[in-house]
Design a protein around this motif. Sequence first.
Motif, mmCIF file in Angstrom:
data_model
loop_
_atom_site.group_PDB
_atom_site.id
_atom_site.type_symbol
_atom_site.label_atom_id
_atom_site.label_comp_id
_atom_site.label_asym_id
_atom_site.label_seq_id
_atom_site.Cartn_x
_atom_site.Cartn_y
_atom_site.Cartn_z
ATOM 1 N N UNK A 179 0.873 -1.133 -0.112
ATOM 2 C CA UNK A 179 0.058 -0.159 -0.027
ATOM 3 C C UNK A 179 0.950 1.292 0.085
ATOM 4 N N UNK A 180 1.681 1.437 0.907
ATOM 5 C CA UNK A 180 2.647 2.291 0.891
ATOM 6 C C UNK A 180 3.464 2.490 -0.341
ATOM 7 N N UNK A 181 3.971 1.647 -1.032
ATOM 8 C CA UNK A 181 4.572 1.727 -2.266
ATOM 9 C C UNK A 181 3.693 2.281 -3.210
ATOM 10 N N UNK A 182 2.488 1.775 -3.357
ATOM 11 C CA UNK A 182 1.707 2.396 -4.406
ATOM 12 C C UNK A 182 1.357 3.903 -4.107
ATOM 13 N N UNK A 183 1.510 4.200 -2.925
ATOM 14 C CA UNK A 183 1.158 5.715 -2.477
ATOM 15 C C UNK A 183 2.231 6.773 -2.428
ATOM 16 N N UNK A 184 3.610 6.056 -2.392
ATOM 17 C CA UNK A 184 4.593 7.044 -2.078
ATOM 18 C C UNK A 184 4.955 7.866 -3.244
ATOM 19 N N UNK A 185 5.420 9.001 -3.356
ATOM 20 C CA UNK A 185 5.542 9.855 -4.700
ATOM 21 C C UNK A 185 7.070 10.224 -4.824
ATOM 22 N N UNK A 186 7.994 9.346 -3.863
ATOM 23 C CA UNK A 186 9.426 9.722 -3.948
ATOM 24 C C UNK A 186 10.098 8.880 -4.912
ATOM 25 N N UNK A 187 9.515 8.165 -5.579
ATOM 26 C CA UNK A 187 9.968 7.092 -6.458
ATOM 27 C C UNK A 187 10.859 7.322 -7.641
ATOM 28 N N UNK A 188 10.779 8.706 -8.299
ATOM 29 C CA UNK A 188 11.439 8.807 -9.772
ATOM 30 C C UNK A 188 12.855 9.133 -9.703
ATOM 31 N N UNK A 189 13.619 8.036 -8.756
ATOM 32 C CA UNK A 189 15.106 8.458 -8.500
ATOM 33 C C UNK A 189 15.862 7.885 -9.933
#
Lengths: 636, 172
Positions: A179-189
């Motif tokens: 759930x957290x992975x689907x909601x996090x917005x920090x991902x485009x590293x």
Amino acid sequence: MNCHPQVVNWVVFETQSPIRQYLSYQARLRKVKVPSSQQLNNLLRISRLDLKMGVLKNEVPSWIALFVWAGIQVGLFGYYFYYFHTDPRFAYTRRILGFGLAFARAPANCLNFNCMLILLPVCRNLLSFTRRYLCKCCLRSLRRLLDENISFHKLSAYAICFWTTIHTVAHCYNVEQYVAAQSSNTGFSVGNVSAYQLSSLGTGQCPVSAKATNWVNPICDRNSHSVLEAFKIFPAVSGIIITLTLIVIVFSATEFIRRSYFEIFWFTHHIFVIFFAFVLVHGLRGVVRSQDASHDVSYCGDKFSDWGRVENGVLVEPKCPLPEFQSNTPSTYFWIIGPIVLYIIERLIRFARSFQKVTISKAVKHPSKVIELQMQKDGFSMEAGQYIFIKCPSISRTEWHPFTLTSSPEEDYFSVHIRIVGDWTEALAKAVGADEQEFQDPSKMPLLAVDGPFGTASEDWDQYEVDILVGAGIGVTPFASIMKHMWYTYIQSKENNVGNCKLKKVYFYWICPDTNAFEWFSDLLGHLEDQMDEKNCADFLTHKIFLTRGWDTNFARNVALHEEEEVDVVTGLQQKTNYGRPNWDQIFSKTSEDHPKTSIGVFFCGPAVLSDTLHAMSNKHSSADGAKFVYNKENF
Amino acid sequence: MSTPVSLFLVLFLGGLIGTVPYHNFDGKVTFYNYMWAGIYSMAVGLLIMIIEYPRGKRMKGSVMERRFQQPLAKFVSALGPLTRNYYSRFIFYFIAGIPSCTLITTFLGGVGLVVGSLIYLVSAIKGEEWRSPTTDAKPKATQGASNVKYLSDAPKNPPPRRPVDAAANNQI
């Protein structure tokens, strides 16, 4: 009259060991708790345990079995933990879940293993069959392991609870991560592919379809709530149901509930049907996924933006197509379907048995509210010391009650002695007409169903030259049948040279709070005594009765007055009743002195505390060049 | 019954895990969503343990009291109908269970509470209530009591005594 209480005083003390005697006197002076003889025995046991013969004979088979069982689980856990934590096929799932993946999957396999085992020890017909046909040739010690069936059932249950805890906690964490992975917005590293990027795969359409191969994160909705999302995943829902049923089953099976509210235990234990039904389907949806090998993780891990990107009709990175994700092959099926089938067969046998005709040939009323039922049934063959389950459909359609057979195989009927102590036994006594003066004719007797007989360790009595039988309380019942059978076998081989009877001598110790409840048993002992006198074999059986409670000053006075008489005041038997508890240390060392270099079978039926004492005693008094005591226990 | 232990374990363990922070997939220290429900569940677990620990009197037959249950039994009796009446227990368990359902690790415990509350509802409809087993119980006779009666005099032959074998003719 002052002297009589003194006599009593003396009797009380001499039946206890000097150490305990001293301690109890000291303790009374200081008002502290007296250590029980069990605790003292434990102290002695620890100091002398070492590597004795008895330990080898009595303990090693169960240690080996335990070791193998635990070893398999450690192996399964280790193997699958390593596999799920290192296999590149799970790299992307692991990117989201981390250790959660291995911690959920490794216990899952241990759970499969234990769910496979847990049904087997409760298949009583299967056990009986194994004992009779497959194990005739095997070691006795192996057969004795089969009598530990309920302990093993419990052990597997504890293991299931243990692995369930780890599995459930890990999956709670996993759902939260998804759930957290689907909601996090920090991902485009820029570096390695992020959990969020992975989660965005295949989520164009919500909810994701089970057959689609384009998603790795089963949670589809952004910024959702873990509990709500869990309800959308079938394995989570079935997992909740399984865990709840497990909690109910385990916590309604504590000793307190089994003793005080047996029906609650019995009926809640049957929701195991729900448990197994959902265990079977729990893994079918295959939510935990691995990607296929055509997508090279080590090369593509940091090129997320190029995954499956096509320019001019060709892949920019040919090694990095969009990964295709597959479900784990569900394996629970293979583990548990066999035992489930065996268990269904077991229940079918019980069901079929309930239709076989049983005739009550005779019902006898004994003193102290005991009734004896003599029955006949086609194709019934028994061995001494076995027990049967009886159902009386006119009283209850679901209740099967266990009773020890008290007849010997030589007799042409089989019988049980039933003490009227509860609702069911009272109803049964009424049904067979025990409250009327004259007994009913057989046609009016109620219909009964009989399941069994089922074997116990006492079948092994003929393997030893000397047997020590110990019955405590209600535990004397199997010995009625066994002693009759021993006597018949012994006298037949002696007089007619029929069979090959190793047995030379039997010691029987009967420990009971009061003899009232077991008057029928002393009748039987008296009958045996008469028979032995007739055949001049009075040496064959030595029996000792220990009355532990139920006697007071008057009673003791009475006993003291009749000290000189031939027969006992209480039982009317030739061997005098003892008062207080037996001193096992003495009994065992005396027996080993009398029978050096002999293998002695110790058979016990009764409460667990005494069982432990006797087990320890058997180990303690066995030696390589002296007597060897082999401990056997009846299960109830 | 074993409700106290089971519910306590599930609620407390779930609450504990739901409260402890962890490193997430990006290496950040993270708390579970609705982490407060974890703290709440641990507290409710303890409270349930206190209320459920003392065994009540059975409708029929005797009951074996739990060790050290008496002070708690007094506490439960003292709260009166609030804890003794099974309807109020039903309402309390039902309401207490709902917040636990918001955190995934305590969800099982929350459902357990709601299921337990339904069992209390059934018992309440059957007319059962919690009754203290100690109020009218006589002091229990200890096990060695019958021996104590005869111990008015000290043994004439105080220990250490003769060897066991010499004094053993009562045994073998």
